[in-house]
Design a protein around this motif. Sequence first.
Motif, PDB file in Angstrom:
ATOM      1  N   LEU A  59       0.845  -1.199   0.000  1.00 32.00           N
ATOM      2  CA  LEU A  59       0.000   0.000   0.000  1.00 32.00           C
ATOM      3  C   LEU A  59       0.878   1.244   0.000  1.00 32.00           C
ATOM      4  CD1 LEU A  59      -2.603  -1.036   2.723  1.00 32.00           C
ATOM      5  CD2 LEU A  59      -2.840  -1.180   0.243  1.00 32.00           C
ATOM      6  N   ALA A  60       0.441   2.253  -0.723  1.00 35.81           N
ATOM      7  CA  ALA A  60       1.123   3.549  -0.751  1.00 35.81           C
ATOM      8  C   ALA A  60       0.064   4.635  -0.788  1.00 35.81           C
ATOM      9  CB  ALA A  60       2.053   3.651  -1.959  1.00 35.81           C
ATOM     10  N   GLU A  61       0.092   5.494   0.196  1.00 34.51           N
ATOM     11  CA  GLU A  61      -0.864   6.596   0.283  1.00 34.51           C
ATOM     12  C   GLU A  61      -2.307   6.094   0.217  1.00 34.51           C
ATOM     13  OE1 GLU A  61       0.136   9.881  -2.265  1.00 34.51           O
ATOM     14  OE2 GLU A  61       2.273   9.635  -1.864  1.00 34.51           O
ATOM     15  N   GLY A  62      -2.573   4.973   0.901  1.00 34.84           N
ATOM     16  CA  GLY A  62      -3.927   4.447   0.990  1.00 34.84           C
ATOM     17  C   GLY A  62      -4.415   3.676  -0.219  1.00 34.84           C
ATOM     18  N   ARG A  63      -3.536   3.432  -1.166  1.00 33.34           N
ATOM     19  CA  ARG A  63      -3.928   2.705  -2.379  1.00 33.34           C
ATOM     20  C   ARG A  63      -3.021   1.502  -2.590  1.00 33.34           C
ATOM     21  NH1 ARG A  63      -5.095   8.120  -4.746  1.00 33.34           N
ATOM     22  NH2 ARG A  63      -7.368   8.114  -4.877  1.00 33.34           N
ATOM     23  N   VAL A  64      -3.556   0.496  -3.286  1.00 34.39           N
ATOM     24  CA  VAL A  64      -2.744  -0.671  -3.627  1.00 34.39           C
ATOM     25  C   VAL A  64      -1.746  -0.259  -4.706  1.00 34.39           C
ATOM     26  CG1 VAL A  64      -2.755  -2.990  -4.624  1.00 34.39           C
ATOM     27  CG2 VAL A  64      -4.563  -2.313  -3.020  1.00 34.39           C
ATOM     28  N   GLU A  65      -0.468  -0.375  -4.368  1.00 38.18           N
ATOM     29  CA  GLU A  65       0.595  -0.026  -5.303  1.00 38.18           C
ATOM     30  C   GLU A  65       1.053  -1.240  -6.106  1.00 38.18           C
ATOM     31  OE1 GLU A  65       4.987   0.702  -4.208  1.00 38.18           O
ATOM     32  OE2 GLU A  65       4.045   2.684  -4.286  1.00 38.18           O
ATOM     33  N   ASP A  66       1.059  -2.405  -5.444  1.00 37.33           N
ATOM     34  CA  ASP A  66       1.530  -3.622  -6.090  1.00 37.33           C
ATOM     35  C   ASP A  66       1.077  -4.812  -5.246  1.00 37.33           C
ATOM     36  OD1 ASP A  66       2.839  -5.259  -7.897  1.00 37.33           O
ATOM     37  OD2 ASP A  66       4.792  -4.287  -7.660  1.00 37.33           O
ATOM     38  N   GLU A  67       1.111  -5.998  -5.822  1.00 37.60           N
ATOM     39  CA  GLU A  67       0.802  -7.203  -5.062  1.00 37.60           C
ATOM     40  C   GLU A  67       1.371  -8.414  -5.763  1.00 37.60           C
ATOM     41  OE1 GLU A  67      -3.369  -8.723  -5.150  1.00 37.60           O
ATOM     42  OE2 GLU A  67      -3.753  -6.786  -6.095  1.00 37.60           O
ATOM     43  N   GLY A  68       1.620  -9.447  -4.981  1.00 38.20           N
ATOM     44  CA  GLY A  68       2.156 -10.688  -5.515  1.00 38.20           C
ATOM     45  C   GLY A  68       2.943 -11.417  -4.441  1.00 38.20           C
ATOM     46  N   THR A  69       3.730 -12.384  -4.870  1.00 37.04           N
ATOM     47  CA  THR A  69       4.599 -13.073  -3.924  1.00 37.04           C
ATOM     48  C   THR A  69       5.800 -12.177  -3.638  1.00 37.04           C
ATOM     49  OG1 THR A  69       5.934 -14.146  -5.624  1.00 37.04           O
ATOM     50  CG2 THR A  69       3.938 -15.321  -4.900  1.00 37.04           C
ATOM     51  N   VAL A  70       6.511 -12.478  -2.567  1.00 39.62           N
ATOM     52  CA  VAL A  70       7.706 -11.692  -2.254  1.00 39.62           C
ATOM     53  C   VAL A  70       8.710 -11.795  -3.396  1.00 39.62           C
ATOM     54  CG1 VAL A  70       9.698 -11.525  -0.710  1.00 39.62           C
ATOM     55  CG2 VAL A  70       7.426 -11.781   0.235  1.00 39.62           C
ATOM     56  N   LYS A  71       8.857 -12.991  -3.948  1.00 39.34           N
ATOM     57  CA  LYS A  71       9.796 -13.169  -5.071  1.00 39.34           C
ATOM     58  C   LYS A  71       9.415 -12.267  -6.247  1.00 39.34           C
ATOM     59  CE  LYS A  71      11.992 -16.771  -7.699  1.00 39.34           C
ATOM     60  NZ  LYS A  71      12.132 -16.966  -8.937  1.00 39.34           N
ATOM     61  N   GLU A  72       8.156 -12.235  -6.604  1.00 35.62           N
ATOM     62  CA  GLU A  72       7.704 -11.374  -7.702  1.00 35.62           C
ATOM     63  C   GLU A  72       7.944  -9.902  -7.382  1.00 35.62           C
ATOM     64  OE1 GLU A  72       3.997 -14.236  -9.161  1.00 35.62           O
ATOM     65  OE2 GLU A  72       3.612 -12.572  -7.790  1.00 35.62           O
ATOM     66  N   LEU A  80      10.108  -8.567  -5.295  1.00 34.81           N
ATOM     67  CA  LEU A  80      11.528  -8.208  -5.259  1.00 34.81           C
ATOM     68  C   LEU A  80      12.048  -7.815  -6.637  1.00 34.81           C
ATOM     69  CD1 LEU A  80      12.988 -10.823  -2.770  1.00 34.81           C
ATOM     70  CD2 LEU A  80      13.041  -8.330  -2.515  1.00 34.81           C
ATOM     71  N   ASP A  81      11.468  -8.383  -7.676  1.00 33.47           N
ATOM     72  CA  ASP A  81      11.891  -8.061  -9.040  1.00 33.47           C
ATOM     73  C   ASP A  81      11.434  -6.686  -9.498  1.00 33.47           C
ATOM     74  OD1 ASP A  81      13.148 -10.508  -9.344  1.00 33.47           O
ATOM     75  OD2 ASP A  81      11.402 -11.462 -10.262  1.00 33.47           O
ATOM     76  N   ARG A  82      10.356  -6.171  -8.897  1.00 38.07           N
ATOM     77  CA  ARG A  82       9.775  -4.949  -9.469  1.00 38.07           C
ATOM     78  C   ARG A  82       9.407  -3.854  -8.471  1.00 38.07           C
ATOM     79  NH1 ARG A  82       5.083  -8.732 -10.316  1.00 38.07           N
ATOM     80  NH2 ARG A  82       3.577  -8.124  -8.737  1.00 38.07           N
ATOM     81  N   ASN A  83       9.537  -4.099  -7.172  1.00 37.37           N
ATOM     82  CA  ASN A  83       9.063  -3.107  -6.212  1.00 37.37           C
ATOM     83  C   ASN A  83      10.190  -2.652  -5.299  1.00 37.37           C
ATOM     84  OD1 ASN A  83       7.786  -2.255  -3.521  1.00 37.37           O
ATOM     85  ND2 ASN A  83       6.084  -2.161  -4.972  1.00 37.37           N
ATOM     86  N   GLU A  84      10.552  -1.397  -5.416  1.00 40.34           N
ATOM     87  CA  GLU A  84      11.658  -0.821  -4.647  1.00 40.34           C
ATOM     88  C   GLU A  84      11.399  -0.855  -3.144  1.00 40.34           C
ATOM     89  OE1 GLU A  84      15.235   0.558  -3.668  1.00 40.34           O
ATOM     90  OE2 GLU A  84      14.617   0.016  -5.691  1.00 40.34           O
ATOM     91  N   ARG A  97      13.803  -2.563  -0.394  1.00 40.77           N
ATOM     92  CA  ARG A  97      14.357  -1.768   0.712  1.00 40.77           C
ATOM     93  C   ARG A  97      14.060  -2.422   2.055  1.00 40.77           C
ATOM     94  NH1 ARG A  97      12.797   1.553   4.353  1.00 40.77           N
ATOM     95  NH2 ARG A  97      10.646   1.681   3.692  1.00 40.77           N
ATOM     96  N   LEU A  98      12.841  -2.881   2.245  1.00 42.45           N
ATOM     97  CA  LEU A  98      12.457  -3.510   3.516  1.00 42.45           C
ATOM     98  C   LEU A  98      13.249  -4.786   3.762  1.00 42.45           C
ATOM     99  CD1 LEU A  98       8.588  -3.055   3.515  1.00 42.45           C
ATOM    100  CD2 LEU A  98      10.206  -2.055   5.136  1.00 42.45           C
ATOM    101  N   LEU A  99      13.424  -5.590   2.725  1.00 43.45           N
ATOM    102  CA  LEU A  99      14.084  -6.877   2.907  1.00 43.45           C
ATOM    103  C   LEU A  99      15.609  -6.769   2.929  1.00 43.45           C
ATOM    104  CD1 LEU A  99      11.769  -9.230   0.870  1.00 43.45           C
ATOM    105  CD2 LEU A  99      11.819  -8.831   3.320  1.00 43.45           C
ATOM    106  N   GLN A 100      16.158  -5.724   2.381  1.00 46.35           N
ATOM    107  CA  GLN A 100      17.617  -5.537   2.446  1.00 46.35           C
ATOM    108  C   GLN A 100      18.050  -4.977   3.796  1.00 46.35           C
ATOM    109  OE1 GLN A 100      18.516  -3.093  -0.923  1.00 46.35           O
ATOM    110  NE2 GLN A 100      18.387  -4.799  -2.352  1.00 46.35           N
ATOM    111  N   ALA A 101      17.111  -4.489   4.573  1.00 47.43           N
ATOM    112  CA  ALA A 101      17.428  -3.908   5.880  1.00 47.43           C
ATOM    113  C   ALA A 101      17.828  -4.964   6.893  1.00 47.43           C
ATOM    114  CB  ALA A 101      16.238  -3.101   6.397  1.00 47.43           C
TER     115      ALA A 101
END
Length: 69
Positions: A41-54, A56-60, A64-68
């Motif tokens: 979610l970003a600003e109250g809207r669905v920005e993207d969805e899928g598996t974590v693997k999917e 990781l390929d397309r969502n910054e 960022r969350l998983l590299q932390a």
Amino acid sequence: ALDVDTEHRLWERLFERRDVTCLAVSHRPMVLRRADHVVVLAEGRVEDEGTVKELLDRNEEIRRLLQAT
């Protein structure tokens, strides 16, 4: 707000059950990595969805969350 040990035990017990559906709101990498499906979610809207693997390929934000960790 749970202490780290209690939160870890809670998630472990939830994830060991396969006969239930669990909807969780979290930014914690442990939870994201175990999820079957993630909705970003970003600003109250669905920005993207899928598996974590999917995602990781397309969502910054997910990268960022998983590299932390």
